[in-house]
Design a protein around this motif. Structure first.
Motif, short mmCIF file in Angstrom:
data_model
loop_
_atom_site.label_atom_id
_atom_site.label_comp_id
_atom_site.label_asym_id
_atom_site.label_seq_id
_atom_site.Cartn_x
_atom_site.Cartn_y
_atom_site.Cartn_z
N HIS A 143 1.20 -41.22 -47.84
CA HIS A 143 0.77 -40.65 -49.12
C HIS A 143 2.03 -40.13 -49.80
O HIS A 143 2.96 -39.68 -49.12
N PRO A 144 2.09 -40.16 -51.13
CA PRO A 144 3.30 -39.69 -51.81
C PRO A 144 3.73 -38.27 -51.44
O PRO A 144 4.92 -37.95 -51.44
N ALA A 145 2.76 -37.42 -51.07
CA ALA A 145 3.10 -36.02 -50.75
C ALA A 145 3.50 -35.82 -49.29
O ALA A 145 4.07 -34.80 -48.94
N GLY A 146 3.21 -36.80 -48.47
CA GLY A 146 3.48 -36.66 -47.04
C GLY A 146 2.61 -37.64 -46.28
O GLY A 146 2.33 -38.74 -46.75
N LEU A 147 2.14 -37.23 -45.11
CA LEU A 147 1.26 -38.09 -44.32
C LEU A 147 -0.14 -37.49 -44.28
O LEU A 147 -0.30 -36.28 -44.05
N TYR A 148 -1.13 -38.33 -44.50
CA TYR A 148 -2.53 -37.91 -44.38
C TYR A 148 -2.98 -38.15 -42.95
O TYR A 148 -2.88 -39.26 -42.43
N LEU A 149 -3.47 -37.10 -42.31
CA LEU A 149 -3.97 -37.20 -40.93
C LEU A 149 -5.41 -37.72 -41.02
O LEU A 149 -6.34 -36.97 -41.29
N TRP A 162 -4.75 -32.81 -44.17
CA TRP A 162 -5.95 -33.40 -43.57
C TRP A 162 -7.18 -32.61 -44.02
O TRP A 162 -7.08 -31.54 -44.62
N ARG A 163 -8.36 -33.18 -43.74
CA ARG A 163 -9.60 -32.51 -44.06
C ARG A 163 -10.46 -32.41 -42.80
O ARG A 163 -10.34 -33.22 -41.88
N SER A 164 -11.33 -31.43 -42.80
CA SER A 164 -12.24 -31.23 -41.67
C SER A 164 -13.55 -30.68 -42.21
O SER A 164 -13.57 -29.89 -43.16
N ASN A 165 -14.66 -31.10 -41.61
CA ASN A 165 -15.96 -30.57 -42.02
C ASN A 165 -15.97 -29.06 -41.85
O ASN A 165 -15.45 -28.52 -40.86
#
Length: 365
Positions: free
Chosen positions: A271-277, A308-311
């Motif tokens: 991702h342009p901002a870094g890495l998406y987990l 990253w995202r989490s429920n």
């Protein structure tokens, strides 16, 4: 698993989550060793907590889990004397008779077998008894799990890793014994806990002590080159307890960190901002072994900017919060970032909110 009566169920509920203790209970009851675990207490834990220990062991018997206690060395007879006041214990010299037969007879009598070897060292005795007698060893110490010089608990000690953490001054060299046992009896479970935390150490993923591990072999893959996709997909669905709706996300993976036996994995996307987990998955049995922490450290050592995202209902979010520089809640998602420039945070949040789910909404049947 045998049906649990209401009293036992309520007590287990007070120790930890139901899905965790049911998982461990099924695992322990299916073990083919002579007894469920070997407990190796020190004199202080017996003097301070013999009644607590006896209560916990009586509870294990009600669950049809028979532990055995191992008393070794010059203080063995003193420890035996301290335990003798509790009627739940049956005693036999370590060198006398058949250990499996003694354990079986104790089980039939609803007693906890205690092996006494005042002329035997702990290392010698455990090397003799493992793994036929048991595949789990809990060192029960009055002071509980091992700590660093500042008094903070060390949940894991990796016996075969460099840069070992500083440890408090010990009355017995547990790390050296742990290293020896893991070398010569691979696959055994070794931990240090206190009498009052014994059941929590046994029946919860987080545990309540210090676990000894060699350290996992983690493999780094660029994109998906060399990854066994079928094994990875089995891990993902088992870990998330949901069926995948699509496997298309695998085509976007730029880095994959996977434990050699596919018991845990981290998948990252550019991702342009870094890495998406994209995915952080650890098999249930490996969760109490510290594999998640090993994977996380490996990723953070190699990549500075992550999000990253989490429920929002994920109980792991409190741990994520400690690892992240910040988070934002957006509907059902809690979005975390680490090392992301402030100017890029809004883009990361928007990306996470707009991204489709890769799992079906209902768990597998």
């Amino acid at each position: 698993m045998n049906a649990l009566n209401k009293t036992i169920r309520l007590f287990l509920d007070s120790i930890g989550r139901r899905d965790e203790y049911e998982f461990y209970l099924n695992k322990f009851q299916s073990d083919k060793a002579a007894c469920f675990a070997l407990l190796c207490p020190d004199l202080g834990s017996i003097e301070a907590g013999a009644e607590v220990l006896a209560f916990d062991l009586h509870f294990l018997l009600r669950l049809e889990l028979v532990p055995a206690i191992l008393l070794c060395g010059e203080k063995a007879l003193e420890m035996k004397e301290a335990l003798s006041s509790e009627p739940i214990f049956a005693f036999q010299p370590l060198e006398q008779g058949s250990v499996p037969l003694f354990i079986q007879q104790s089980r039939m009598a609803e007693k906890v077998p205690v092996l006494v070897g005042e002329r035997h060292g702990l290392e010698e005795s455990l090397l003799t008894l493992l793994p036929e007698t048991a595949t789990r060893v809990h060192f029960v110490r009055a002071a509980g799990g091992l700590k660093n010089p500042a008094g903070e608990l060390l949940p894991y000690i990796y016996t075969h890793r460099k840069n070992a953490p500083e440890i408090e001054e010990l009355e017995f060299d547990y790390p050296a014994l742990g290293r020896k046992l893991l070398e010569q009896r691979p696959g055994v479970h070794l931990s240090v806990t206190s009498p009052i935390n014994l059941l929590q150490e046994i029946f919860t993923v987080k545990g309540a002590g210090t676990l000894f591990r060699k350290g996992s072999e983690l493999r780094h893959f660029v994109a998906m080159e060399g990854v066994e996709r079928a094994r990875l997909l089995v891990l993902l669905e088992a870990s998330f307890r949901k069926n995948l709706s699509s496997t298309g996300f695998l085509e976007n993976v730029s880095h994959a960190y996977i434990e050699k036996d596919y018991r845990g994995a981290v998948l990252l996307e550019e991702h342009p901002a870094g890495l998406y987990l994209s995915k952080f998955a650890v098999g249930r049995e490996a969760r109490g072994e510290g594999l998640a922490l090993e994977l996380w450290r490996e990723v953070c050592e190699n990549h500075g900017a992550l999000f990253w995202r989490s429920n929002v209902a994920n109980p792991f979010n409190s741990w994520y919060d400690k690892q992240a520089d910040g988070y934002h809640t957006c509907g059902k998602w809690q979005i975390f970032w680490r090392g992301i420039p402030a100017s890029s945070i809004s883009d990361c949040i928007a990306y996470c909110c707009a991204r489709d789910e890769d799992f079906q909404s209902t768990p597998p049947s």
